[in-house]
Motif scaffolding. Sequence first.
Motif, PDB file in Angstrom:
ATOM      1  N   LYS A 161       0.829  -1.205   0.000  1.00 31.02           N
ATOM      2  CA  LYS A 161       0.000   0.000   0.000  1.00 31.02           C
ATOM      3  C   LYS A 161       0.859   1.249   0.000  1.00 31.02           C
ATOM      4  N   ALA A 164       2.224   1.412  -3.411  1.00 31.63           N
ATOM      5  CA  ALA A 164       1.166   1.801  -4.354  1.00 31.63           C
ATOM      6  C   ALA A 164       0.818   3.277  -4.217  1.00 31.63           C
ATOM      7  N   GLN A 165       0.764   3.741  -2.978  1.00 33.44           N
ATOM      8  CA  GLN A 165       0.475   5.153  -2.754  1.00 33.44           C
ATOM      9  C   GLN A 165       1.560   6.027  -3.368  1.00 33.44           C
ATOM     10  N   LEU A 167       3.488   5.079  -5.858  1.00 32.95           N
ATOM     11  CA  LEU A 167       3.333   4.986  -7.310  1.00 32.95           C
ATOM     12  C   LEU A 167       2.170   5.840  -7.797  1.00 32.95           C
ATOM     13  N   GLN A 168       1.061   5.834  -7.011  1.00 31.57           N
ATOM     14  CA  GLN A 168      -0.104   6.632  -7.393  1.00 31.57           C
ATOM     15  C   GLN A 168       0.231   8.119  -7.397  1.00 31.57           C
ATOM     16  N   GLU A 169       0.940   8.529  -6.376  1.00 29.13           N
ATOM     17  CA  GLU A 169       1.344   9.937  -6.329  1.00 29.13           C
ATOM     18  C   GLU A 169       2.249  10.267  -7.509  1.00 29.13           C
ATOM     19  N   THR A 170       3.178   9.328  -7.801  1.00 28.27           N
ATOM     20  CA  THR A 170       4.063   9.548  -8.953  1.00 28.27           C
ATOM     21  C   THR A 170       3.262   9.568 -10.250  1.00 28.27           C
ATOM     22  N   SER A 171       2.264   8.619 -10.337  1.00 29.84           N
ATOM     23  CA  SER A 171       1.425   8.551 -11.536  1.00 29.84           C
ATOM     24  C   SER A 171       0.614   9.827 -11.719  1.00 29.84           C
ATOM     25  N   HIS A 172       0.035  10.324 -10.610  1.00 33.83           N
ATOM     26  CA  HIS A 172      -0.727  11.567 -10.684  1.00 33.83           C
ATOM     27  C   HIS A 172       0.170  12.730 -11.137  1.00 33.83           C
ATOM     28  N   LYS A 175       0.894  12.110 -14.738  1.00 31.59           N
ATOM     29  CA  LYS A 175      -0.309  12.357 -15.525  1.00 31.59           C
ATOM     30  C   LYS A 175      -0.551  13.854 -15.683  1.00 31.59           C
TER      31      LYS A 175
END
Length: 449
Positions: A161, A164-165, A167-172, A175
């Motif tokens: 998690k 993933a968090q 990665l999500q922050e990096t993805s955002h 993006k």
Amino acid sequence: MFGLNYNCRLIRLGFSFFISLTCYNIALANKTKGKKKEVAVVSPIVQKKPNTNGTDAVSKTNLQHDLEAENALNRARLEKELSTIIAQIEQLRLKKEHQRLDKEIENENVRSAHDKAMLLLNMEQEKLTIELGLAQAKCMKKMEQYHIQLTELDKKIQLEKGQAQLLQETSHRLKSEIEVLEATNTRDKYIQKKPIYLKDPLIKKINTLVLSDRCIELNGTITPWKANYIVDQIHYFNNKNKEYPIFLVIGYSPGGYETAGCNILQAIEYSKAPVYVVVKSFAASMAALITTLAPKSYAYPNAIILHHHPASFLCGNFNLRATKEAYTNLDKTWKRLGGRVAKKMGISLERFNKKLYEKSMYGDWEEYGDQAKKLKWVDYVINSIQNSAISSLPDSAEYTFEQFIKHYYNANPTKTIELSAEEIAYNKLAPHDVNYSYRPDHKAQMMGK
């Protein structure tokens, strides 16, 4: 229990009967004594008759004997009835005793069976209790193992998690950066500018043709389905506006089906909005006919316009009549189409036929745009085109050799390259149609089916 109560009631009834009998005997004896007294009292009254004491004594004795006999008889009768009742009572008692014993035996059997069943159930219960205890012990052991595994998984999940968090922050973030880049790229690709609509699109001072978004592309072989698409676009632009011109832009077309080309010509001639043909590179055969017979046409000076005779490539065993019919059909086609070109040029069809073969042994008469204007194949030669409808950057994927072959033959590029010119032309014909197109190898310029 019911049988015992019934026996007691019978015994009470027998005793009651015995007591009644005793009381009856006592009452009878008292009655006899009363009669004796009564006789003694009455005897003085009756002494008027001459009786003796001896006779009275005999009478009393006889009466007493009679009463005793009657009493004995009644007693005997009652004793007999009492014996009978007692015997019945005894039989009933024995019967009830027998029934009681049978019931006790039955109850004992039931109790024994119940005790046996309970014993088996108790044994089964003990067995199940032991098995349950073992199962609970195994379950507890597995639960401990699962708990350990769950703890490890929970640690991994928490770790994942966190990753993933991240990665999500990096993805955002990426993006957002991509959206910014795409927005910038989109703004660079698109131009916020409206097309220019002119009733006379040719700017004569600079000899430039101004195109609007009312353009229809014609590239490659003219097929029935492509012709239908072009005709429907002409109808669409007519319904949208009937004042401004529609542009049929020919990039590179070797011609195609006679019926398809005639369909396009018919739509051009009867369109309420004027339809102008623009030749950029090459217009041959049916495409050249559309260019020449259009109400108004434009071409670059170096664009090539090519007219030729329809030709027949007969394959298979054709007899004389079939050959004659093919010639007749070709002659009719040429008179209808070539005759109109000759008329616009201001010469006869025979003269046009002769000139075709003066230029080429195959009858392929091709001219550049500036010479085509002198022959009245096109109306205007232009220096440049200003396409005011292009508001986005073109996609390079649409400008490849595969796309060119696909539009030229209207087929799969890989498969088309493997086919010969004869096979390409033959496979694209509809029944009773003519493929009126230019082929550089001169093998399959027109075929009937």
